[in-house]
Design a protein around this motif. Structure first.
Motif, short mmCIF file in Angstrom:
data_model
loop_
_atom_site.label_atom_id
_atom_site.label_comp_id
_atom_site.label_asym_id
_atom_site.label_seq_id
_atom_site.Cartn_x
_atom_site.Cartn_y
_atom_site.Cartn_z
N ASN A 235 6.40 -0.83 -3.10
CA ASN A 235 5.63 -2.03 -3.47
C ASN A 235 4.13 -1.72 -3.51
O ASN A 235 3.70 -0.59 -3.32
CB ASN A 235 5.95 -3.20 -2.53
CG ASN A 235 5.65 -2.88 -1.07
OD1 ASN A 235 4.83 -2.01 -0.76
ND2 ASN A 235 6.30 -3.58 -0.15
N SER A 236 3.34 -2.75 -3.74
CA SER A 236 1.90 -2.54 -3.97
C SER A 236 1.07 -2.58 -2.69
O SER A 236 -0.16 -2.62 -2.76
CB SER A 236 1.38 -3.62 -4.95
OG SER A 236 1.65 -4.92 -4.44
N THR A 237 1.73 -2.57 -1.53
CA THR A 237 0.96 -2.55 -0.28
C THR A 237 0.27 -1.19 -0.10
O THR A 237 0.62 -0.21 -0.77
CB THR A 237 1.89 -2.81 0.93
OG1 THR A 237 2.89 -1.78 0.97
CG2 THR A 237 2.57 -4.16 0.81
N LYS A 238 -0.67 -1.15 0.82
CA LYS A 238 -1.46 0.07 1.02
C LYS A 238 -0.59 1.26 1.42
O LYS A 238 -0.83 2.40 0.99
CB LYS A 238 -2.53 -0.19 2.08
CG LYS A 238 -3.50 0.96 2.28
CD LYS A 238 -4.59 0.59 3.28
CE LYS A 238 -5.56 1.75 3.47
NZ LYS A 238 -6.64 1.40 4.46
N ILE A 239 0.44 1.00 2.24
CA ILE A 239 1.30 2.10 2.70
C ILE A 239 2.53 2.29 1.81
O ILE A 239 3.31 3.21 2.01
CB ILE A 239 1.76 1.86 4.16
CG1 ILE A 239 2.46 0.50 4.30
CG2 ILE A 239 0.58 1.97 5.10
CD1 ILE A 239 3.00 0.24 5.69
N GLY A 240 2.70 1.40 0.83
CA GLY A 240 3.78 1.59 -0.14
C GLY A 240 5.12 1.03 0.26
O GLY A 240 6.11 1.20 -0.45
N TYR A 241 5.18 0.34 1.41
CA TYR A 241 6.45 -0.27 1.82
C TYR A 241 6.17 -1.43 2.77
O TYR A 241 5.07 -1.57 3.31
CB TYR A 241 7.35 0.76 2.52
CG TYR A 241 6.88 1.16 3.90
CD1 TYR A 241 7.23 0.40 5.03
CD2 TYR A 241 6.07 2.28 4.09
CE1 TYR A 241 6.79 0.75 6.29
CE2 TYR A 241 5.63 2.63 5.35
CZ TYR A 241 5.99 1.86 6.45
OH TYR A 241 5.55 2.20 7.70
N SER A 242 7.19 -2.26 2.96
CA SER A 242 7.13 -3.34 3.94
C SER A 242 8.43 -3.34 4.72
O SER A 242 9.51 -3.31 4.12
CB SER A 242 6.93 -4.71 3.28
OG SER A 242 5.71 -4.76 2.55
N PHE A 243 8.33 -3.36 6.04
CA PHE A 243 9.51 -3.45 6.91
C PHE A 243 9.62 -4.90 7.35
O PHE A 243 8.76 -5.41 8.06
CB PHE A 243 9.36 -2.52 8.11
CG PHE A 243 10.55 -2.50 9.02
CD1 PHE A 243 11.75 -1.94 8.60
CD2 PHE A 243 10.47 -3.03 10.31
CE1 PHE A 243 12.85 -1.91 9.44
CE2 PHE A 243 11.57 -3.01 11.16
CZ PHE A 243 12.77 -2.46 10.71
N LEU A 244 10.68 -5.59 6.92
CA LEU A 244 10.79 -7.03 7.08
C LEU A 244 12.05 -7.41 7.86
O LEU A 244 13.11 -7.66 7.28
CB LEU A 244 10.82 -7.70 5.69
CG LEU A 244 9.69 -7.30 4.73
CD1 LEU A 244 9.99 -7.81 3.34
CD2 LEU A 244 8.36 -7.84 5.23
#
Length: 296
Positions: A235-244
Motif C-alpha cells: 500500500n501507499s504507507t511509508k513502510i509499504g504495509y499495514s498490520f491490522l
C-alpha cells in the motif's frame, strides 16, 4: 482432520467449493461439499455504492480487466509469500517474465513490503495455506498464514508505554530501586495469529468477515485462543504495509464476534436460502468444437 478435504474450483461458473470425503465405520464413503467463505461472501454481500460508482466511471469492460489483473498480482504475491516462508528464493526476473512492467513492479513491491513486515514484527511461522472448515454452518476456506507474534505488536504505542512503566514500577518497588534509573527488558508473551495477506488497494468489510469466519471454524483446536489480522501489503504507507488486527471485543461493531455475526446472518443464511444443497456445477466439453451443417 482436513487431510481428506480438497479444494474444487469451477472456473466456468466462478465457484469455489471444498470436497470433504468421509470414510464411515461401515465402509461406506460420504462426500460433503462446503462452499468457500469467499464464494459465499461474493454471492451475498453488497459491495456498496462506491464499488457500483467505480464501475460506472471506468466501464464494465475496464473494471473486469482491472480486477483480473489485480487478481493475478495477488495470486503471484501469495505464492511468493508461501515460497519465502518455506525457505525458497523468489527471483525478480521470473516475475518480470510473467507480467507487464507496471504489474511486475506491483508484485515486487508487495513482496518487498512483506519482507519489511517480517523484519519489523519477527513472526514465527507455523504453517501456510491450510484448509479449515465449519461443520455447523457449512463453509470452508484456506488460511494464508498461521504464526506467532509478540503481544506488544497488537498494542498501541501508548498501551506499550503504559504497560512497561507498570512493569518498571513493580520491579523498582520489589527491589527498592529508583524507577528513573531502572531499566528492564519486558518479556512479552507470544500470541498465535492467523494472517490474511491482502494486496488490494483498500481493505474492505468482506476481508474482516473472511478472517472472523476462519476463527469460528473447526480445525482440531488449531485456532483456539488465536488472534486474527489482515496484512495489507504494497500500500501507499511509508513502510509499504499495514498490520491490522481484528478487535477481540468492543462495542463499536468492529470486533471478531461482530464480523462473524454479519457473515453468519447476512451471508451464510442467505446463501443457504438461495442455493439449498449447493455443490459444484460441472460442465463437459467435447473433444472438438464445430458448427453444424445448418449453420454453414
Amino acid at each position: 482432520d482436513t487431510s481428506n478435504i480438497l479444494q474444487v474450483n469451477s472456473y466456468s461458473f466462478d465457484e469455489r467449493y471444498y470436497q470433504h470425503t468421509i470414510e464411515q465405520e461401515d465402509g461406506n464413503t460420504v462426500v460433503k461439499f462446503y462452499p468457500s467463505v469467499t464464494f459465499i461472501i461474493s454471492c451475498c454481500w453488497n459491495k456498496g455504492e462506491a464499488f457500483t460508482k467505480w464501475i460506472g466511471q471506468v466501464g464494465t469492460l475496464n473494471a473486469t480487466t482491472i480486477m483480473e489483473e489485480a487478481g493475478a498480482v495477488g495470486s503471484c504475491i501469495h505464492e511468493a509469500v508461501e515460497n519465502l516462508i518455506d525457505g525458497e528464493t523468489v527471483v525478480s526476473d521470473d516475475i518480470d517474465g510473467s507480467f507487464k512492467p507496471y504489474l511486475s513492479q506491483k508484485v515486487k513491491y508487495g513482496i518487498k513490503s512483506f519482507l519489511k513486515f517480517c523484519e519489523d514484527y519477527e513472526p514465527r511461522f507455523e504453517s501456510t495455506e491450510f484448509i479449515t472448515y465449519c461443520e455447523e454452518f457449512g463453509y470452508a476456506g484456506t488460511v494464508d498464514i498461521l504464526c506467532w507474534i509478540r503481544a506488544d505488536k497488537f498494542m498501541t504505542k501508548t498501551a506499550v508505554n503504559t504497560y512497561e512503566k507498570e512493569e518498571i514500577k513493580k520491579i523498582s518497588e520489589e527491589f527498592d530501586i529508583d524507577p528513573r534509573t531502572c531499566y528492564i527488558e519486558v518479556d512479552y508473551k507470544w500470541v498465535k495469529c492467523i494472517i490474511d495477506v491482502k494486496s488490494s488497494k483498500d481493505v474492505h468489510e468482506e476481508h474482516k468477515m473472511q478472517l472472523a469466519s476462519y476463527l469460528y471454524s473447526e480445525t482440531d483446536g488449531t485456532l483456539t485462543d488465536c488472534r486474527a489480522a489482515i496484512l495489507h501489503i504494497g500500500n501507499s504507507t511509508k513502510i509499504g504495509y499495514s498490520f491490522l488486527p481484528l478487535k477481540e471485543s468492543g462495542e463499536d461493531g468492529n470486533s471478531v464476534d461482530d464480523w462473524f455475526r454479519r457473515f453468519k446472518v447476512c451471508c451464510v443464511q442467505v446463501f443457504k436460502e438461495r442455493f439449498p444443497n449447493a455443490k459444484p456445477k460441472t460442465d463437459v466439453f467435447p473433444k472438438e468444437f464445430k458448427l453444424t451443417k445448418e449453420n454453414n
